[in-house]
Design an enzyme around this catalytic site. Sequence first.
Site, mmCIF file in Angstrom:
data_model
loop_
_atom_site.group_PDB
_atom_site.id
_atom_site.type_symbol
_atom_site.label_atom_id
_atom_site.label_comp_id
_atom_site.label_asym_id
_atom_site.label_seq_id
_atom_site.Cartn_x
_atom_site.Cartn_y
_atom_site.Cartn_z
ATOM 1 N N GLY A 1 -0.590 0.372 56.314
ATOM 2 C CA GLY A 1 -0.224 1.603 57.018
ATOM 3 C C GLY A 1 -0.638 1.660 58.476
ATOM 4 O O GLY A 1 -0.786 2.752 59.024
ATOM 5 N N MET B 1 7.978 -1.632 51.170
ATOM 6 C CA MET B 1 8.415 -2.886 50.571
ATOM 7 C C MET B 1 9.484 -2.751 49.478
ATOM 8 O O MET B 1 9.800 -3.716 48.802
ATOM 9 C CB MET B 1 7.209 -3.658 50.010
ATOM 10 C CG MET B 1 6.152 -3.987 51.041
ATOM 11 S SD MET B 1 6.821 -4.855 52.480
ATOM 12 C CE MET B 1 6.969 -6.501 51.785
ATOM 13 N N LYS B 2 10.010 -1.554 49.315
ATOM 14 C CA LYS B 2 11.085 -1.378 48.332
ATOM 15 C C LYS B 2 12.422 -1.287 49.061
ATOM 16 O O LYS B 2 12.472 -0.805 50.198
ATOM 17 C CB LYS B 2 10.856 -0.102 47.513
ATOM 18 C CG LYS B 2 9.644 -0.182 46.610
ATOM 19 C CD LYS B 2 9.920 -1.097 45.435
ATOM 20 C CE LYS B 2 8.680 -1.308 44.609
ATOM 21 N NZ LYS B 2 8.848 -2.313 43.564
ATOM 22 N N ILE B 3 13.474 -1.738 48.364
ATOM 23 C CA ILE B 3 14.799 -1.647 48.974
ATOM 24 C C ILE B 3 15.479 -0.387 48.456
ATOM 25 O O ILE B 3 15.635 -0.206 47.236
ATOM 26 C CB ILE B 3 15.624 -2.919 48.658
ATOM 27 C CG1 ILE B 3 14.942 -4.121 49.311
ATOM 28 C CG2 ILE B 3 17.057 -2.765 49.164
ATOM 29 C CD1 ILE B 3 15.556 -5.458 48.958
ATOM 30 N N LEU B 4 15.850 0.484 49.379
ATOM 31 C CA LEU B 4 16.493 1.744 48.989
ATOM 32 C C LEU B 4 17.951 1.488 48.608
ATOM 33 O O LEU B 4 18.616 0.608 49.174
ATOM 34 C CB LEU B 4 16.416 2.736 50.156
ATOM 35 C CG LEU B 4 14.989 3.157 50.551
ATOM 36 C CD1 LEU B 4 14.979 3.836 51.922
ATOM 37 C CD2 LEU B 4 14.366 4.075 49.495
ATOM 38 N N ASN C 1 1.188 0.866 61.044
ATOM 39 C CA ASN C 1 2.294 1.508 61.781
ATOM 40 C C ASN C 1 2.303 3.009 61.534
ATOM 41 O O ASN C 1 2.545 3.798 62.446
ATOM 42 C CB ASN C 1 3.642 0.904 61.367
ATOM 43 C CG ASN C 1 3.968 -0.354 62.153
ATOM 44 O OD1 ASN C 1 4.207 -0.299 63.357
ATOM 45 N ND2 ASN C 1 3.953 -1.498 61.470
ATOM 46 N N ASN D 1 13.782 1.621 60.498
ATOM 47 C CA ASN D 1 12.835 0.644 59.934
ATOM 48 C C ASN D 1 12.288 -0.223 61.063
ATOM 49 O O ASN D 1 12.936 -0.398 62.089
ATOM 50 C CB ASN D 1 13.548 -0.254 58.917
ATOM 51 C CG ASN D 1 12.609 -1.246 58.259
ATOM 52 O OD1 ASN D 1 11.458 -0.919 57.953
ATOM 53 N ND2 ASN D 1 13.070 -2.473 58.050
ATOM 54 N N HIS E 1 10.913 -4.124 61.618
ATOM 55 C CA HIS E 1 10.920 -5.420 60.926
ATOM 56 C C HIS E 1 10.228 -6.460 61.811
ATOM 57 O O HIS E 1 10.497 -6.522 63.016
ATOM 58 C CB HIS E 1 12.371 -5.834 60.634
ATOM 59 C CG HIS E 1 12.465 -7.104 59.867
ATOM 60 N ND1 HIS E 1 12.203 -7.177 58.507
ATOM 61 C CD2 HIS E 1 12.743 -8.372 60.259
ATOM 62 C CE1 HIS E 1 12.342 -8.426 58.102
ATOM 63 N NE2 HIS E 1 12.658 -9.177 59.138
HETATM 64 C C1 GRF Z 1 4.540 -4.801 59.421
HETATM 65 O O1 GRF Z 1 4.563 -6.069 60.044
HETATM 66 C C2 GRF Z 1 5.942 -4.336 59.171
HETATM 67 O O2 GRF Z 1 6.836 -4.669 60.163
HETATM 68 C C3 GRF Z 1 6.255 -5.108 57.918
HETATM 69 O O3 GRF Z 1 5.070 -5.057 57.148
HETATM 70 C C4 GRF Z 1 3.962 -4.900 58.020
HETATM 71 C C5 GRF Z 1 3.310 -3.634 57.566
HETATM 72 O O4 GRF Z 1 2.237 -3.276 58.314
HETATM 73 N N1 GRF Z 1 7.436 -4.605 57.264
HETATM 74 P P1 GRF Z 1 1.546 -1.859 58.199
HETATM 75 O O5 GRF Z 1 1.555 -1.422 56.740
HETATM 76 O O6 GRF Z 1 2.285 -0.902 59.071
HETATM 77 O O7 GRF Z 1 0.131 -2.107 58.676
#
Ligand code: GRF
Length: 197
Positions: free
Chosen positions: A23, A98-101, A25, A115, A117
């Site tokens: 988390g 990490m789930k695909i909607l 981000n 999103n 990526h």
């Molecule tokens: C990030 O690199 C994001 O782009 C990817 O998974 C990582 C998650 O990081 N999908 P966080 O949970 O935000 O620390």
Amino acid sequence: MEKLIGSKKFTKLKTAIFISGSGSNFHNLIKFSITKKSPIKITYVISNNSKAKGLCFAKKFKISFKIFRFRNKIRDEKEILINLKKRKIDLICLAGFMKILSKNFIKKFDGKILNIHPSLLPKYKGLNTHLRAIRNNEKFSGCTVHFVNSKLDSGKIILQKKVRISKKDTPNTLAKKVLKQEHILYPKALTKLFSNP
Ligand code: GRF
């Protein structure tokens, strides 16, 4: 999207963040959202993982959260949509989710799901982006903020940031470098999309 921007010109967009893990981000988006210039206000958090470290930020900043394990995706998505509607959510930001909607879910929030990526899309969609970039001897990797559509990591790109890959980089060191840029890029993309000129 224009409609969304137009109709919400003077109020912050009620935003739900979807997370699965650490988390960082999400934490960064919280810090951004409480600044005056932010076009978003985070009012809800969804996690598919009850042990997601990121949930501590929801608790710390007193943001409502709910866990949906996605064991029954159709049922959970239906429930999530009801919750989002109740809370009048305008925008969803996926942040390490990490789930695909499903197509159906995405259709219900068409043009209102973003999103981040960890690659320079359209290169390296999906998982293990850093390992694949290093194995392919790429000179650069980076991160992308994009709209979510029904194809994985394929929606319209909003912003990207390049990161140089050094010879010494491992997937771990590269992930750290890219993550640092993600924290700059996501707020920048939100500002680009929704801030008044
Ligand atoms: C990030 O690199 C994001 O782009 C990817 O998974 C990582 C998650 O990081 N999908 P966080 O949970 O935000 O620390």
